[in-house]
Scaffold this motif. Structure first.
Motif, PDB file in Angstrom:
ATOM      1  N   VAL A  48     -26.323  42.273  76.362  1.00 58.31           N
ATOM      2  CA  VAL A  48     -26.633  41.449  75.190  1.00 58.31           C
ATOM      3  C   VAL A  48     -26.414  39.988  75.548  1.00 58.31           C
ATOM      4  O   VAL A  48     -25.397  39.633  76.149  1.00 58.31           O
ATOM      5  CB  VAL A  48     -25.745  41.857  73.985  1.00 58.31           C
ATOM      6  N   ASP A  49     -27.375  39.134  75.180  1.00 52.82           N
ATOM      7  CA  ASP A  49     -27.302  37.724  75.543  1.00 52.82           C
ATOM      8  C   ASP A  49     -26.625  36.870  74.485  1.00 52.82           C
ATOM      9  O   ASP A  49     -26.105  35.801  74.792  1.00 52.82           O
ATOM     10  CB  ASP A  49     -28.714  37.185  75.809  1.00 52.82           C
ATOM     11  N   ILE A  50     -26.636  37.322  73.228  1.00 55.54           N
ATOM     12  CA  ILE A  50     -25.975  36.572  72.159  1.00 55.54           C
ATOM     13  C   ILE A  50     -25.709  37.526  70.992  1.00 55.54           C
ATOM     14  O   ILE A  50     -26.471  38.471  70.770  1.00 55.54           O
ATOM     15  CB  ILE A  50     -26.842  35.372  71.689  1.00 55.54           C
ATOM     16  N   VAL A  51     -24.597  37.291  70.284  1.00 54.44           N
ATOM     17  CA  VAL A  51     -24.236  38.106  69.117  1.00 54.44           C
ATOM     18  C   VAL A  51     -24.242  37.211  67.887  1.00 54.44           C
ATOM     19  O   VAL A  51     -23.611  36.148  67.884  1.00 54.44           O
ATOM     20  CB  VAL A  51     -22.845  38.752  69.287  1.00 54.44           C
ATOM     21  N   VAL A  52     -24.975  37.633  66.853  1.00 56.97           N
ATOM     22  CA  VAL A  52     -24.957  36.941  65.560  1.00 56.97           C
ATOM     23  C   VAL A  52     -24.184  37.856  64.617  1.00 56.97           C
ATOM     24  O   VAL A  52     -24.623  38.975  64.311  1.00 56.97           O
ATOM     25  CB  VAL A  52     -26.378  36.674  65.036  1.00 56.97           C
ATOM     26  N   LEU A  53     -23.036  37.376  64.157  1.00 56.58           N
ATOM     27  CA  LEU A  53     -22.011  38.262  63.601  1.00 56.58           C
ATOM     28  C   LEU A  53     -21.512  37.781  62.242  1.00 56.58           C
ATOM     29  O   LEU A  53     -21.023  36.654  62.113  1.00 56.58           O
ATOM     30  CB  LEU A  53     -20.850  38.312  64.604  1.00 56.58           C
ATOM     31  N   THR A  75     -19.931  36.564  76.377  1.00 48.42           N
ATOM     32  CA  THR A  75     -21.159  36.634  75.581  1.00 48.42           C
ATOM     33  C   THR A  75     -21.066  35.667  74.400  1.00 48.42           C
ATOM     34  O   THR A  75     -20.107  35.717  73.624  1.00 48.42           O
ATOM     35  CB  THR A  75     -21.379  38.062  75.036  1.00 48.42           C
ATOM     36  N   PRO A  76     -22.043  34.765  74.233  1.00 55.95           N
ATOM     37  CA  PRO A  76     -21.975  33.808  73.122  1.00 55.95           C
ATOM     38  C   PRO A  76     -22.000  34.494  71.763  1.00 55.95           C
ATOM     39  O   PRO A  76     -22.676  35.513  71.587  1.00 55.95           O
ATOM     40  CB  PRO A  76     -23.238  32.949  73.320  1.00 55.95           C
ATOM     41  N   VAL A  77     -21.262  33.925  70.804  1.00 55.10           N
ATOM     42  CA  VAL A  77     -21.170  34.491  69.450  1.00 55.10           C
ATOM     43  C   VAL A  77     -21.434  33.393  68.421  1.00 55.10           C
ATOM     44  O   VAL A  77     -20.833  32.317  68.490  1.00 55.10           O
ATOM     45  CB  VAL A  77     -19.778  35.103  69.193  1.00 55.10           C
ATOM     46  N   ILE A  78     -22.328  33.676  67.481  1.00 54.39           N
ATOM     47  CA  ILE A  78     -22.524  32.816  66.313  1.00 54.39           C
ATOM     48  C   ILE A  78     -22.029  33.592  65.100  1.00 54.39           C
ATOM     49  O   ILE A  78     -22.466  34.719  64.851  1.00 54.39           O
ATOM     50  CB  ILE A  78     -24.004  32.434  66.114  1.00 54.39           C
TER      51      ILE A  78
END
Length: 229
Positions: A48-53, A75-78
């Motif tokens: 996974v390249d980015i998590v929108v959480l 892993t980047p998280v927004i």
């Protein structure tokens, strides 16, 4: 080149559909989960390249999942939150989030922010080595070491550390850090993000007692040249 993969985590099906559609318009392939447990299962099996959480989840919270992600990788998280207080935003940043949006938000803004975070991550991975004495930042492998010891820091912390290391021995202003690390010139909430990230980075760094980030009051921050006498 394959599309970057985003994991959207929210227990509201309508919100998941809105966010996933917005991300797909910017070229992301989307996976979805309704709980932190489901999301973690996906993260252990898929790249996974980015998590929108979303923060408010049944069972374990988004903050707890963010901390778990950050404890094991970069892993980047927004974060998405219905809470707008400063304390809640700081809690998200301290958990290791790279960015946050308060509901209600513009789906297009979210998608563009996700794209920007992913672009910064990719750019960092291609840039090479940045060094300052015992500090070695390998942006191709997305890691930093001190005297050969791995520093367990998040993506945003790594970018901040890299920005300061590139300008070792020089004062980097608030505006300079916002531009170089977050790719923004807006000061709205910007200083809070910088201060919180510096605080978190200082807590995580183990540099044998040597000061690595010095506050220049009212101006910004300085990383001393570790090679200087």
């Amino acid at each position: 080149m394959s599309a970057p993969t985003a994991l959207v985590v929210d227990d509201q099906a309508q919100m998941v559909s809105i966010v996933a559609f917005a991300l797909e318009t910017q070229g992301f392939a989307c996976l979805t989960a309704a709980t932190a447990e489901q999301a973690w299962e996906i993260l252990t099996r898929r790249q996974v390249d980015i998590v929108v959480l979303d923060i408010m989840l049944p069972g374990a919270s988004g903050i707890e999942l963010c901390e778990r992600i950050r404890a094991t990788g970069t892993t980047p998280v927004i974060l998405l939150t219905a809470k707008s207080s400063t304390d809640d935003r700081i809690a998200g940043l301290l958990a290791g989030a790279d960015d946050y949006l308060t509901k209600p938000f513009s789906p297009r803004e979210l998608a563009l922010r996700a794209q920007a975070v992913h672009r910064r991550t990719q750019a960092g991975a291609e840039a090479g080595l940045v060094t300052n004495g015992p500090l070695v930042i390998d942006t191709r492998r997305h890691r930093a070491t001190w005297n050969g010891r791995l520093l367990r820091i998040s993506d945003i912390e790594l970018r901040l550390l890299t920005a300061l290391a590139r300008h070792k021995g020089e004062v980097v202003t608030w505006a300079g850090l916002l531009n170089e690390v977050w790719f923004t010139e807006s000061d709205a909430g910007g200083r809070e993000m910088v201060k919180t990230t510096v605080y978190r980075l200082r807590q995580r760094l183990d540099t044998d007692g040597r000061p690595l980030i010095v506050t220049v009051r009212g101006v910004g921050y300085l990383m001393p040249d570790q090679d200087a006498p």
